[in-house]
Scaffold this active site. Structure first.
Site, PDB file in Angstrom:
ATOM      1  N   SER A  70     -12.765 -13.586  -1.840  1.00  0.00           N
ATOM      2  CA  SER A  70     -12.732 -13.919  -3.867  1.00  0.00           C
ATOM      3  C   SER A  70     -14.481 -13.066  -4.012  1.00  0.00           C
ATOM      4  O   SER A  70     -14.981 -12.922  -3.528  1.00  0.00           O
ATOM      5  CB  SER A  70     -13.181 -15.781  -3.653  1.00  0.00           C
ATOM      6  OG  SER A  70     -12.747 -15.152  -5.088  1.00  0.00           O
ATOM      7  N   HIS A  81      26.119  16.696   2.335  1.00  0.00           N
ATOM      8  CA  HIS A  81      26.278  15.922   1.451  1.00  0.00           C
ATOM      9  C   HIS A  81      27.201  16.701   0.192  1.00  0.00           C
ATOM     10  O   HIS A  81      27.529  16.519  -0.320  1.00  0.00           O
ATOM     11  CB  HIS A  81      24.048  16.504   1.243  1.00  0.00           C
ATOM     12  CG  HIS A  81      24.018  15.372   1.406  1.00  0.00           C
ATOM     13  ND1 HIS A  81      23.189  15.302   2.463  1.00  0.00           N
ATOM     14  CD2 HIS A  81      22.839  14.319   0.948  1.00  0.00           C
ATOM     15  CE1 HIS A  81      22.146  14.352   2.766  1.00  0.00           C
ATOM     16  NE2 HIS A  81      21.942  13.850   1.354  1.00  0.00           N
ATOM     17  N   GLN A 132     -17.311 -18.354  -8.823  1.00  0.00           N
ATOM     18  CA  GLN A 132     -16.595 -17.998  -7.525  1.00  0.00           C
ATOM     19  C   GLN A 132     -17.828 -17.546  -5.627  1.00  0.00           C
ATOM     20  O   GLN A 132     -16.732 -17.334  -4.871  1.00  0.00           O
ATOM     21  CB  GLN A 132     -16.455 -16.139  -7.835  1.00  0.00           C
ATOM     22  CG  GLN A 132     -15.456 -16.212  -8.973  1.00  0.00           C
ATOM     23  CD  GLN A 132     -14.110 -16.903  -8.036  1.00  0.00           C
ATOM     24  OE1 GLN A 132     -13.479 -16.193  -7.466  1.00  0.00           O
ATOM     25  NE2 GLN A 132     -13.939 -17.897  -9.020  1.00  0.00           N
ATOM     26  N   TYR A 136       0.926 -18.777   2.716  1.00  0.00           N
ATOM     27  CA  TYR A 136      -0.083 -19.204   3.761  1.00  0.00           C
ATOM     28  C   TYR A 136      -0.239 -19.396   2.608  1.00  0.00           C
ATOM     29  O   TYR A 136      -1.783 -19.487   1.375  1.00  0.00           O
ATOM     30  CB  TYR A 136      -0.244 -18.070   4.260  1.00  0.00           C
ATOM     31  CG  TYR A 136      -2.087 -18.730   4.895  1.00  0.00           C
ATOM     32  CD1 TYR A 136      -2.122 -18.895   6.568  1.00  0.00           C
ATOM     33  CD2 TYR A 136      -3.291 -18.330   5.166  1.00  0.00           C
ATOM     34  CE1 TYR A 136      -2.530 -19.423   6.978  1.00  0.00           C
ATOM     35  CE2 TYR A 136      -4.448 -18.963   4.922  1.00  0.00           C
ATOM     36  CZ  TYR A 136      -3.684 -19.216   6.717  1.00  0.00           C
ATOM     37  OH  TYR A 136      -5.071 -19.789   7.494  1.00  0.00           O
ATOM     38  N   HIS A 168     -16.783 -19.999  -3.250  1.00  0.00           N
ATOM     39  CA  HIS A 168     -15.979 -20.230  -2.482  1.00  0.00           C
ATOM     40  C   HIS A 168     -15.518 -19.693  -0.649  1.00  0.00           C
ATOM     41  O   HIS A 168     -15.470 -19.911  -0.134  1.00  0.00           O
ATOM     42  CB  HIS A 168     -14.981 -18.682  -2.905  1.00  0.00           C
ATOM     43  CG  HIS A 168     -13.580 -18.972  -3.890  1.00  0.00           C
ATOM     44  ND1 HIS A 168     -12.018 -19.908  -3.629  1.00  0.00           N
ATOM     45  CD2 HIS A 168     -12.910 -18.903  -5.462  1.00  0.00           C
ATOM     46  CE1 HIS A 168     -11.800 -20.290  -4.529  1.00  0.00           C
ATOM     47  NE2 HIS A 168     -12.095 -19.435  -5.501  1.00  0.00           N
ATOM     48  N   GLU A 212      18.879  22.484  -0.326  1.00  0.00           N
ATOM     49  CA  GLU A 212      18.216  22.138  -0.262  1.00  0.00           C
ATOM     50  C   GLU A 212      18.392  22.360   1.783  1.00  0.00           C
ATOM     51  O   GLU A 212      18.106  21.316   3.151  1.00  0.00           O
ATOM     52  CB  GLU A 212      17.961  20.589   0.196  1.00  0.00           C
ATOM     53  CG  GLU A 212      17.614  20.417  -1.585  1.00  0.00           C
ATOM     54  CD  GLU A 212      17.236  18.847  -1.319  1.00  0.00           C
ATOM     55  OE1 GLU A 212      15.922  18.294  -2.030  1.00  0.00           O
ATOM     56  OE2 GLU A 212      17.822  17.571  -1.211  1.00  0.00           O
ATOM     57  N   ASN A 256      -9.512 -15.312   4.396  1.00  0.00           N
ATOM     58  CA  ASN A 256     -10.272 -14.750   4.800  1.00  0.00           C
ATOM     59  C   ASN A 256     -10.547 -13.413   5.404  1.00  0.00           C
ATOM     60  O   ASN A 256      -9.168 -13.174   5.339  1.00  0.00           O
ATOM     61  CB  ASN A 256     -11.081 -15.579   5.880  1.00  0.00           C
ATOM     62  CG  ASN A 256     -10.121 -16.293   7.029  1.00  0.00           C
ATOM     63  OD1 ASN A 256      -9.344 -15.183   7.614  1.00  0.00           O
ATOM     64  ND2 ASN A 256     -10.350 -16.803   7.978  1.00  0.00           N
ATOM     65  N   GLU A 273     -11.591  -8.101  -8.703  1.00  0.00           N
ATOM     66  CA  GLU A 273     -10.320  -9.273  -8.983  1.00  0.00           C
ATOM     67  C   GLU A 273      -9.857 -10.136 -10.036  1.00  0.00           C
ATOM     68  O   GLU A 273      -9.214 -10.054 -10.358  1.00  0.00           O
ATOM     69  CB  GLU A 273     -10.520 -10.123  -7.303  1.00  0.00           C
ATOM     70  CG  GLU A 273      -9.623 -11.634  -7.230  1.00  0.00           C
ATOM     71  CD  GLU A 273      -9.917 -12.270  -6.636  1.00  0.00           C
ATOM     72  OE1 GLU A 273      -9.006 -13.076  -6.004  1.00  0.00           O
ATOM     73  OE2 GLU A 273     -10.980 -12.100  -6.144  1.00  0.00           O
ATOM     74  N   HIS A 274     -11.381 -10.389 -10.522  1.00  0.00           N
ATOM     75  CA  HIS A 274     -11.430 -11.007 -11.941  1.00  0.00           C
ATOM     76  C   HIS A 274     -12.281 -10.846 -12.384  1.00  0.00           C
ATOM     77  O   HIS A 274     -13.888 -10.511 -12.113  1.00  0.00           O
ATOM     78  CB  HIS A 274     -11.944 -12.562 -11.070  1.00  0.00           C
ATOM     79  CG  HIS A 274     -11.095 -13.705 -10.198  1.00  0.00           C
ATOM     80  ND1 HIS A 274     -11.767 -13.228  -9.306  1.00  0.00           N
ATOM     81  CD2 HIS A 274      -9.977 -14.213 -10.798  1.00  0.00           C
ATOM     82  CE1 HIS A 274     -10.733 -14.214  -8.038  1.00  0.00           C
ATOM     83  NE2 HIS A 274      -9.383 -14.868  -9.311  1.00  0.00           N
ATOM     84  N   ASP A 302      -7.350 -19.830 -11.827  1.00  0.00           N
ATOM     85  CA  ASP A 302      -7.404 -20.197 -10.811  1.00  0.00           C
ATOM     86  C   ASP A 302      -6.618 -21.768 -10.948  1.00  0.00           C
ATOM     87  O   ASP A 302      -5.859 -21.663  -9.770  1.00  0.00           O
ATOM     88  CB  ASP A 302      -8.986 -20.599 -10.345  1.00  0.00           C
ATOM     89  CG  ASP A 302      -9.623 -19.859  -9.308  1.00  0.00           C
ATOM     90  OD1 ASP A 302      -8.896 -18.285  -9.039  1.00  0.00           O
ATOM     91  OD2 ASP A 302     -11.012 -19.773  -9.085  1.00  0.00           O
ATOM     92  N   GLN A 356      -2.893 -16.878  13.673  1.00  0.00           N
ATOM     93  CA  GLN A 356      -1.875 -17.412  14.325  1.00  0.00           C
ATOM     94  C   GLN A 356      -1.102 -17.555  13.163  1.00  0.00           C
ATOM     95  O   GLN A 356       0.278 -17.312  13.822  1.00  0.00           O
ATOM     96  CB  GLN A 356      -2.160 -18.337  15.306  1.00  0.00           C
ATOM     97  CG  GLN A 356      -2.528 -19.701  14.804  1.00  0.00           C
ATOM     98  CD  GLN A 356      -4.704 -19.607  14.473  1.00  0.00           C
ATOM     99  OE1 GLN A 356      -4.645 -18.694  14.784  1.00  0.00           O
ATOM    100  NE2 GLN A 356      -4.798 -20.920  14.546  1.00  0.00           N
TER     101      GLN A 356
END
Length: 428
Positions: free
Chosen positions: A233, A415, A255, A124, A258, A410, A209, A322-323, A356, A186
């Protein structure tokens, strides 16, 4: 930006909250769209493309003619820049390849592990106010190195029904030919269920987003894996008096531009430096083309002063950025001590923008504190580790009794029997 001085640890959770909506605010919308796409396929995709992107499409597929035309619209200079980035990203991700792990755990018991590519992956690529063609490099390059058989790409169309030329050029450069003009919820739903046009995939990659993030999380309920919950971000910079205030301000703004729901944070052990950065932000912000977006993001952001590096590091690990940029005298203290960060940038001449685009590391990273448990995208993200074992007659005799005892303890008699029958056969 909000200035905070010496916050007590008991207040950190509140201070470090992300400016995101809760899942409850979004999930109803995402669930409705998923349900319609599952039931109506392309018809639902086109309906919501019209609703969200303001364009009515007869065909969701990007044609080869469109891809060829896009290449002519991308300048030679940009093509060269993309080539530089692709080369570095390729080098860094090829270096992540690992050999088969093989050993004999007990005489006659041979175990090994091999990597297998995920066969079908969906990428994506956001394409709204900032068409992130660089993300194609970050996802398609390791997917190709891993050996994924089928790689498809979804990206939102413009109001004219087109896709940004740089996105199409980069996709073709990376060997992607299945490109769909579908964005948002979608798109994720289409890759989750498959439609008449869009192929169903096994794993979905890519940022987006908050709606895309929730959609990806919902996809996991239908047996589709995702790279991570990568949302808006964020960036945290730790700096002291040795740092350059203009550099730090530019990183924070890089950032902030963004999106309005981005967040940037400065943690510093110098009150004077905090003021310098605040002033530098005001100066640089005024000249930005995306000033309006960055200004709203700055409203969500923080300038935090703490007394020493130890407190700063604890606060940063609690945030899990994140960064994470390190601009201090004692770099090793932070590089050795950081536990929770998606990607780390060390030194005054290492802007986050390098990661980036062109340094070689991947920019698809965990946000919203998920760096405490998730890695950023890497070569292994496109692979599975499959284990194998082969046991000889001697091997089953060596470990058989241990298996029988454990299975019986067990309460799993079948088994145990699976081993007992073999051991008895060997006694004949």
């Amino acid at each position: 930006m909000n200035k905070i001085f010496n916050p007590k640890p008991s207040t950190w959770a509140t201070i470090l909250e992300r400016p995101t909506q809760t899942v409850d605010d979004i999930e109803a919308t995402v669930s409705q769209i998923f349900s319609e796409v599952q039931k109506n396929g392309d018809q639902a995709i086109k309906k919501y493309t019209s609703f969200f992107d303001n364009v009515n499409l007869d065909n969701l597929v990007v044609s080869q003619a469109e891809i060829d035309a896009a290449s002519l619209e991308v300048s030679a200079e940009l093509k060269n820049a993309i080539a530089v980035a692709k080369a570095n990203i390729t080098k860094f991700h090829e270096a992540q390849q690992t050999p088969k792990v093989e050993l004999e755990t007990t005489e006659g018991v041979r175990c090994w592990q091999e990597k297998r590519a995920i066969q079908k992956v969906g990428l994506y690529i956001p394409g709204g106010t900032a068409p992130l063609f660089s993300t194609i490099l970050m996802l398609a390059v390791p997917a190709k190195i891993a050996g994924c058989n089928e790689i498809i790409l979804c990206t939102p169309p413009s109001k004219e029904g087109n896709v940004n030329p740089a996105i199409l050029y980069t996709a073709q450069l990376c060997g992607i030919t299945k490109i769909y003009k579908v964005g948002g919820i979608q798109a994720i739903a289409g890759m989750t269920f498959g439609t008449e046009t869009i192929a169903k995939v096994y794993k979905i990659f890519g940022p987006g987003n908050q709606f895309v993030t929730v959609a990806k999380q919902l996809a996991t309920k239908y047996g589709v894996a995702i790279d991570m919950p990568a949302g808006p971000s964020e960036l945290l910079v730790v700096a002291d008096e040795s740092a350059n205030a203009d550099f730090v301000a530019s990183d924070l703004l890089s950032q902030a531009e963004h999106g309005t729901d981005s967040q940037v944070v400065l943690v510093t052990t110098s009150e004077n430096f905090l003021t310098e950065v605040e002033n530098a932000i005001a100066t640089q912000l005024a000249a930005l083309p995306r000033k309006e977006i960055a200004t709203k993001a700055i409203e969500n952001s923080k300038l935090i002063y703490v007394e020493n590096d130890e407190i700063a590091l604890d606060l940063i690990n609690e945030y899990g950025p994140e960064h994470f940029i390190i601009c201090v005298n004692d770099e090793n203290f932070y590089t050795n001590g950081i536990q929770n960060a998606g990607s780390v940038f060390v030194g005054n001449y290492t802007p986050e923008s390098a990661g980036d685009y062109a340094s070689g590391t991947n920019h698809t990273l965990p946000t919203n504190g998920y760096a405490k448990a998730y890695s950023g995208v890497n070569l292994a993200s496109f692979q599975k580790s499959v284990t194998f074992q082969k046991i000889s007659k001697q091997g089953i005799q060596n470990i058989g009794n241990a298996i029988e005892l454990m299975a019986e303890a067990e309460g799993l008699q079948a088994h145990k029997n699976a081993v007992t029958l073999r051991l008895e056969e060997l006694k004949k």
